[in-house]
Design an enzyme around this catalytic site. Structure first.
Site, PDB file in Angstrom:
ATOM      1  N   ASP A  41       0.868  -1.164   0.000  1.00 25.01           N
ATOM      2  CA  ASP A  41       0.000   0.000   0.000  1.00 25.01           C
ATOM      3  C   ASP A  41       0.916   1.229   0.000  1.00 25.01           C
ATOM      4  O   ASP A  41       2.084   1.159   0.394  1.00 25.01           O
ATOM      5  CB  ASP A  41      -0.922   0.003   1.226  1.00 25.01           C
ATOM      6  CG  ASP A  41      -2.198   0.798   0.978  1.00 25.01           C
ATOM      7  OD1 ASP A  41      -2.217   1.624   0.053  1.00 25.01           O
ATOM      8  OD2 ASP A  41      -3.180   0.589   1.717  1.00 25.01           O
ATOM      9  N   CYS A  42       0.392   2.348  -0.438  1.00 25.57           N
ATOM     10  CA  CYS A  42       1.268   3.471  -0.788  1.00 25.57           C
ATOM     11  C   CYS A  42       2.004   4.039   0.424  1.00 25.57           C
ATOM     12  O   CYS A  42       1.382   4.468   1.395  1.00 25.57           O
ATOM     13  CB  CYS A  42       0.469   4.532  -1.517  1.00 25.57           C
ATOM     14  SG  CYS A  42      -0.089   3.903  -3.118  1.00 25.57           S
TER      15      CYS A  42
END
EC number: 3.2.1.-
Length: 768
Positions: A290-291
């Protein structure tokens, strides 16, 4: 004059054809351009060579710096090898979205079809619909890629479990049941990716692995949260949708989450990434963070002492791609410090480059590829818009219909007061992670197609902080033949980064509903827009509100779908994919408590219909129709023998470990007769539950199958469901082992029930 006009039209036609051609194929060839003599003959560009060999050849030509430049979502170009840069991050949760930087709307691609939010679509319990939506979304995605404004790697769907009703992102999920979530994941992914295991239409991604269902609650956010989860809950709840996504959907990617699980960041946990996803489940694809998750585990969670250790731990754990700049900044130093081998980087690139090759990105000219013909004419088509409408109609749930107040009649209800903060909703209807819709039909616009409307919002917005607009709304209801109140939530109440603290309607919404209902001349219909459940006990008990409809977030065609349901052009068949709890359920129940099962010592009541047996506003699977269906279990075995490979036993309660059973073709076939005994044609959503033999660790009941069947008035249809015994009649013990309980299992379909006895000659015993 005629000749001049014909010549002019010919010029225009030529221009349009030329423009269309440019729009379809305006993207430059990503790699292996046949016109580039320097690279066209390279081995990784040869289509006759198997993809694994092409990938190895390409990696062998890269320097370490070039390799590392490909580890982030914004992958660099490699000009000397004819490879363009690529943005990996695109989103397609319920339509092509511009949330990620990989997709941009504009020019001849101003919009894309925006389907209902996932929680609404899942309420249809229609797996073929889910796959059809995926096919449409991938058509539009491919068209936009061809036009140079979209990517081919879409970080969707979100298949986390809706564990807690307050979660702001619950709207993105397939609800609270692991099997439904897994079926949705596999179906939508197949629609997106296509059914060719060696090639990909687009690459989907099931996220966020694992036990991720808290964003920002009571001072705890997802970046700092350590989810303390039992092996039992991991195996029988949180991991189920991801396992089904990989094994049944053949997804091309899994995204690890921000949170820690039992003290270890998911993106740096080799037991989760390498051991489970890659080795046990057999992921054929890449694992992405995830970012900024890798940065978070170093900067925020302080899991490692140096950034190089964070990069090394993540890659060695099985992470292949970083959404963010962290790996690009620190991986070379990690190799120099002997924390990581270059071969570890190679292994990550094998997975990402293989996916790109399966997508055809190294196959040269786009126009010559299978989806190269797709362009602007294939986006926002009438067929796609029609499917968006159908999805909304199928997902809307009729919660209450006292005295058959619905459907309304255009003859008897000529004037309808349409009231509420969501009565003219447009963008609200598409929820979050959406793009730009092809267009909108709001609820008031949809209802105007059936009757004259008197529109009063009653509240400025969903927060409804004062009653300044109440009087006008009350007057509208007094003078109308029927009143429709469109209330509920929006992204300012529930969203990413925003969990709820209450299950009640916001602000003074309840007061508005009650005052309007008390004054209304005709029937009052309450329509709710929301992703999560709302405690509307007051309306359920109010005789002045004879009908209640949940529309979720119904997408761009939501207003038309709501009106079609209210006036009977469509017969509701949706069922709730989550439990609607009363507000009191939240008492002494922190979101941070991850246990699915009741903890009596802590007064924790249990979560979801599988483990909670307290009072509810509406149960999981609730949903009414304008007609009436009956069930009859026409045929089902009473005994199923289970062949066992060995013997395993300890303390109490007989069972067989799934790994010891011969599971191939071990299926329970149930034939059910569904009869429409009402006055309208309708579609029945048949939910099949099993109740396993007792044991405090086992669920009360669990969904094992579902089918949606259309039945005309007076018609009887026979439906067969096949229940895989090892997958769906098994349960999980406290040690996280999946077992088949021996003895009587109850099969429940509506009011019908059947008992099947699972028997084996060699028995094991469940660990307590």
């Amino acid at each position: 004059m005629i000749l001049h006009k014909m010549a002019f039209l010919a010029v225009i036609l030529f221009f349009l054809i030329s423009s269309s051609s440019v729009c379809v194929h305006s993207r430059e060839t990503f790699a292996c351009d046949t016109k580039d003599a320097a690279t066209a003959t390279l081995r990784f560009c040869q289509l006759s060579v198997p993809i694994p060999e092409r990938v190895r050849d390409l990696i062998g030509r890269l320097t370490l710096a070039e390799k590392v430049s490909l580890l982030g979502n914004t992958a660099a170009a490699i000009p000397r090898l004819g490879i363009k840069g690529y943005e990996w991050w695109s989103e397609a949760l319920h339509g092509v979205s511009n949330v990620g930087p990989g997709t941009k709307f504009g020019g001849v691609y101003p919009a894309a079809t925006s389907f209902p939010q996932v929680i609404t679509t899942v309420a249809s319990f229609n797996a073929s619909l889910w796959e059809s939506i995926g096919r449409v979304v991938s058509n539009e995605a491919r068209a936009m890629y061809n036009g140079g404004v979209g990517g081919l790697t879409y970080w969707s769907p979100n298949v986390n479990i809706l564990r807690d009703p307050r979660w702001g992102r619950g709207q993105e999920t397939p609800g609270e049941d692991p099997v439904v979530a897994g079926k949705y994941a596999a179906s939508y992914v197949r629609g997106l990716q296509g059914n060719d295991r060696s090639r990909l239409k687009v690459a989907a991604c099931c996220k966020h692995f694992t036990a991720y269902d808290l964003d920002n609650w009571n001072g705890v956010d997802r970046f700092h949260f350590n989810a303390k989860v039992s092996k039992q809950d991991i195996e029988d709840t949180f991991d189920v949708p991801f396992r089904m996504c990989v094994k049944e959907g053949n997804v091309a990617s899994i995204m690890c989450s921000y949170n820690q699980v039992n003290g270890v960041p998911t993106c740096a946990d080799p037991n989760l990434l390498k051991k489970t996803i890659r080795n046990q489940w057999g992921l054929n694809g890449y694992i992405v963070s995830d970012c900024d998750s890798v940065g978070v585990l170093y900067d925020t969670q302080h899991y490692t002492g140096t950034p190089e250790e964070a990069a090394a731990d993540s890659i060695k754990a099985g992470l292949d791609l970083d959404c963010g700049p962290f790996l690009g900044a620190h991986t070379i130093d990690a190799v120099k410090k002997n924390l990581l081998r270059e071969s570890d980087v190679d292994n990550a690139l094998i997975n990402t480059l293989t996916v790109q090759m399966r997508l055809g990105m190294f196959d040269g000219d786009i126009a010559a590829q299978p989806y190269g013909h797709l362009g602007p004419a294939h986006v926002c088509t009438p067929v796609h818009k029609g499917l968006a409408l159908e999805a909304a109609q199928q997902g809307i749930v009729l919660l209450k219909n006292h005295g058959s107040s619905l459907p309304l009649s255009s003859q008897r209800h000529r004037t309808v007061a349409v009231i509420g903060p969501n009565s003219d909703a447009t963008v609200t209807m598409i929820g979050n992670y959406a793009g730009i819709a092809c267009g909108y039909t709001s609820p008031v616009q949809g209802i105007t197609g059936y009757a004259r409307t008197i529109h009063q919002k009653g509240c400025v917005d969903v927060h409804c902080m004062d009653d300044r607009l109440f009087d006008a709304a009350v007057e509208a209801a007094r003078g109308a033949d029927a009143t429709v109140l469109v209330m509920g939530l929006d992204q300012s109440i529930e969203a990413e980064f925003k969990d709820r603290n209450s299950l009640l309607l916001p602000g003074k919404q309840q007061e508005l509903v009650s005052r309007v209902a008390k004054a209304a001349k005709g029937p009052v219909i309450l329509v709710l827009m929301s992703g999560g459940p709302i405690d509307i006990s007051f309306a359920e008990k109010d005789r002045k509100i004879p009908a209640i409809v949940w529309a979720g977030y119904p997408g761009q065609e939501g207003g038309t779908a709501i009106a079609d349901i209210l006036f009977g052009s469509a017969n509701p068949g949706g069922k709730l994919p989550m439990t609607w709890y009363p507000q009191d359920y939240l008492t002494n129940l922190p979101m941070t408590e991850m246990s699915m099962r009741p903890l009596h010592s802590k007064r924790i009541p249990g979560r979801t219909y599988r483990f909670y047996d307290g009072p509810v506003v509406y149960p999981f699977g609730h949903g009414l129709s304008y007609t009436r269906f009956t069930h009859n279990i026409a045929d089902a075995p009473k005994v199923i023998p289970i062949a066992v490979r060995g013997r395993n036993g300890t303390v109490s309660g007989k069972s067989i470990r799934v790994t010891h059973a011969r599971c191939d073709r071990l299926s329970l076939g149930v034939h059910v007769e569904v009869t429409n005994v009402g006055s309208r044609d309708g579609t029945h959503t048949m939910l099949v539950f099993s109740a396993p033999p007792g044991g405090e660790w086992a669920p009360k009941k669990q969904l094992v199958a579902f089918e949606r069947v259309h039945v005309a008035v007076g018609e009887k249809k026979r439906v067969q469901v096949n229940i895989h015994v090892c997958k769906y009649l098994s349960v999980v013990d406290r040690a996280g082992n999946r077992r088949i309980p021996i003895g009587d299992h109850g099969i429940h379909i509506g009011d019908e029930s059947h008992t099947v006895s699972l028997q084996a000659s060699t028995l094991g015993v469940i660990k307590s």
